[in-house]
Motif scaffolding. Structure first.
Motif, PDB file in Angstrom:
ATOM      1  N   ALA A  27       0.965  -1.349   0.021  1.00  0.00           N
ATOM      2  CA  ALA A  27       0.154  -0.174  -0.068  1.00  0.00           C
ATOM      3  C   ALA A  27       0.762   1.262   0.222  1.00  0.00           C
ATOM      4  O   ALA A  27       0.381   2.358  -0.760  1.00  0.00           O
ATOM      5  CB  ALA A  27      -0.917   0.008   1.153  1.00  0.00           C
ATOM      6  N   PHE A  28       2.047   1.247   0.630  1.00  0.00           N
ATOM      7  CA  PHE A  28       2.736   2.616   0.953  1.00  0.00           C
ATOM      8  C   PHE A  28       4.171   2.552   0.269  1.00  0.00           C
ATOM      9  O   PHE A  28       4.701   3.505  -0.070  1.00  0.00           O
ATOM     10  CB  PHE A  28       2.886   2.711   2.488  1.00  0.00           C
ATOM     11  N   HIS A  29       4.743   1.358  -0.068  1.00  0.00           N
ATOM     12  CA  HIS A  29       6.057   1.188  -0.192  1.00  0.00           C
ATOM     13  C   HIS A  29       6.547   0.751  -1.632  1.00  0.00           C
ATOM     14  O   HIS A  29       7.446   1.127  -2.095  1.00  0.00           O
ATOM     15  CB  HIS A  29       7.214   0.625   0.772  1.00  0.00           C
ATOM     16  N   CYS A  30       5.510   0.074  -2.036  1.00  0.00           N
ATOM     17  CA  CYS A  30       5.748  -0.992  -3.248  1.00  0.00           C
ATOM     18  C   CYS A  30       5.869   0.028  -4.491  1.00  0.00           C
ATOM     19  O   CYS A  30       4.911   0.686  -4.795  1.00  0.00           O
ATOM     20  CB  CYS A  30       5.178  -2.176  -3.477  1.00  0.00           C
ATOM     21  N   LYS A  31       6.849   0.047  -5.191  1.00  0.00           N
ATOM     22  CA  LYS A  31       6.630   0.738  -6.410  1.00  0.00           C
ATOM     23  C   LYS A  31       6.746   0.159  -7.866  1.00  0.00           C
ATOM     24  O   LYS A  31       6.280   0.790  -8.992  1.00  0.00           O
ATOM     25  CB  LYS A  31       8.037   2.188  -6.580  1.00  0.00           C
ATOM     26  N   HIS A  32       7.639  -0.924  -7.922  1.00  0.00           N
ATOM     27  CA  HIS A  32       7.661  -1.647  -9.003  1.00  0.00           C
ATOM     28  C   HIS A  32       7.255  -3.029  -8.835  1.00  0.00           C
ATOM     29  O   HIS A  32       7.317  -3.613  -7.819  1.00  0.00           O
ATOM     30  CB  HIS A  32       9.182  -1.711  -9.558  1.00  0.00           C
ATOM     31  N   GLY A  33       6.420  -3.405 -10.068  1.00  0.00           N
ATOM     32  CA  GLY A  33       6.175  -4.982  -9.868  1.00  0.00           C
ATOM     33  C   GLY A  33       4.932  -5.255  -8.835  1.00  0.00           C
ATOM     34  O   GLY A  33       4.643  -6.216  -8.432  1.00  0.00           O
ATOM     35  N   LYS A  34       4.206  -3.832  -8.668  1.00  0.00           N
ATOM     36  CA  LYS A  34       3.028  -4.268  -7.520  1.00  0.00           C
ATOM     37  C   LYS A  34       2.081  -5.136  -8.008  1.00  0.00           C
ATOM     38  O   LYS A  34       1.847  -6.019  -7.158  1.00  0.00           O
ATOM     39  CB  LYS A  34       2.487  -2.783  -7.456  1.00  0.00           C
ATOM     40  N   ALA A  35       1.604  -5.178  -9.309  1.00  0.00           N
ATOM     41  CA  ALA A  35       0.291  -6.012  -9.700  1.00  0.00           C
ATOM     42  C   ALA A  35       1.005  -7.557  -9.639  1.00  0.00           C
ATOM     43  O   ALA A  35       0.144  -8.337  -9.263  1.00  0.00           O
ATOM     44  CB  ALA A  35       0.094  -5.800 -10.882  1.00  0.00           C
ATOM     45  N   LEU A  36       2.044  -7.703  -9.875  1.00  0.00           N
ATOM     46  CA  LEU A  36       2.788  -9.098 -10.033  1.00  0.00           C
ATOM     47  C   LEU A  36       2.727  -9.825  -8.293  1.00  0.00           C
ATOM     48  O   LEU A  36       2.403 -10.791  -8.137  1.00  0.00           O
ATOM     49  CB  LEU A  36       3.979  -9.248 -10.446  1.00  0.00           C
ATOM     50  N   ILE A  37       3.245  -8.771  -7.381  1.00  0.00           N
ATOM     51  CA  ILE A  37       3.513  -9.219  -6.072  1.00  0.00           C
ATOM     52  C   ILE A  37       2.152  -9.349  -5.431  1.00  0.00           C
ATOM     53  O   ILE A  37       1.893 -10.655  -4.868  1.00  0.00           O
ATOM     54  CB  ILE A  37       4.460  -8.161  -5.251  1.00  0.00           C
ATOM     55  N   ASP A  38       1.380  -8.354  -5.673  1.00  0.00           N
ATOM     56  CA  ASP A  38      -0.096  -8.733  -5.407  1.00  0.00           C
ATOM     57  C   ASP A  38      -0.862 -10.039  -5.850  1.00  0.00           C
ATOM     58  O   ASP A  38      -1.454 -10.691  -4.921  1.00  0.00           O
ATOM     59  CB  ASP A  38      -1.005  -7.515  -5.524  1.00  0.00           C
TER      60      ASP A  38
END
Length: 222
Positions: A34-45
């Motif tokens: 929510a607050f720190h992920c900048k890259h690959g957010k969709a993949l990690i989620d």
């Protein structure tokens, strides 16, 4: 006639411990996304939510591959005389894995609904990110965190497929209520099956009722 109710105790303590585990991990994961992920957010989620969409038997298969005695992790644990497969710990791992996405998604949604201006105001006043998270984010997201805990507990106590795959059905050790119901049906012990179905239904109903009452109380208080 004596009725073995050990599956009830095993399920309750498994669900309780797994809820504590996923609460901690879910809050950390939700905070990062929510607050720190900048890259690959969709993949990690997507990876974090994978146990929610995969069949439980597939989740159990992956857990067997990870913690089996022939895997690197399983072999390392065996050096310390720790065996995960077909142990009570395996029931906790299975329950935690399948209930984690519910905790993570609920908490993440609560975090993302928080007004970011409040966090900016905290930074302006000199608060650290840790202080902002503890003093602003967590109190505002508390209803979502409680809701996530309840949903995770309910999912953990009803877990069947992954538990059967990695923990088996050892009576008095890994036989949870859903597994015991399956075994009772297989052996045509309908009396035990009806009793356990009634117990787990009552537990699930009480859990959801308590959550609804608490949320209604919070809404009225606000």
């Amino acid at each position: 006639m004596h009725m073995d109710l050990s599956p009830v105790w095993i399920s309750l303590k498994t669900a309780a411990l797994s809820t504590v585990i996923v609460s901690f991990l879910g809050i950390l994961a939700a905070r990062y996304i929510a607050f720190h992920c900048k890259h690959g957010k969709a993949l990690i989620d997507g990876l974090l939510n994978l146990p929610l969409v995969l069949p439980p038997t597939v989740v159990g298969f992956f857990l067997l591959v990870i913690f089996g005695v022939r895997s690197p992790i399983g072999s390392l644990l065996m050096h310390w005389d720790i065996k995960i497969v077909f142990s009570w710990g395996a029931t906790v791992i299975a329950a935690s894995t399948v209930s984690f996405p519910l905790m993570y998604k609920t908490v993440r949604t609560s975090f993302e609904l928080i007004d970011t201006n409040l966090m900016r105001a905290g930074r302006t006043l000199g608060s650290s990110e840790r202080e902002i998270f503890i003093r602003i984010v967590l109190p505002l997201a508390w209803p979502g965190i409680i809701g996530g805990c309840v949903l995770a507990f309910a999912r953990a106590i009803g877990e069947f497929g992954a538990t059967l795959m990695i923990a088996g059905s050892i009576a008095g050790k890994t036989e949870t209520i859903p597994v015991a119901i399956y075994i009772a049906m297989q052996s045509n012990d309908m009396q035990r099956a009806y009793l356990l179905v009634g117990i787990i239904t009552a537990i699930s109903l009480l859990t959801t009722y308590t959550l609804n009452r608490w949320l209604m109380h919070k809404q009225k208080y606000r």
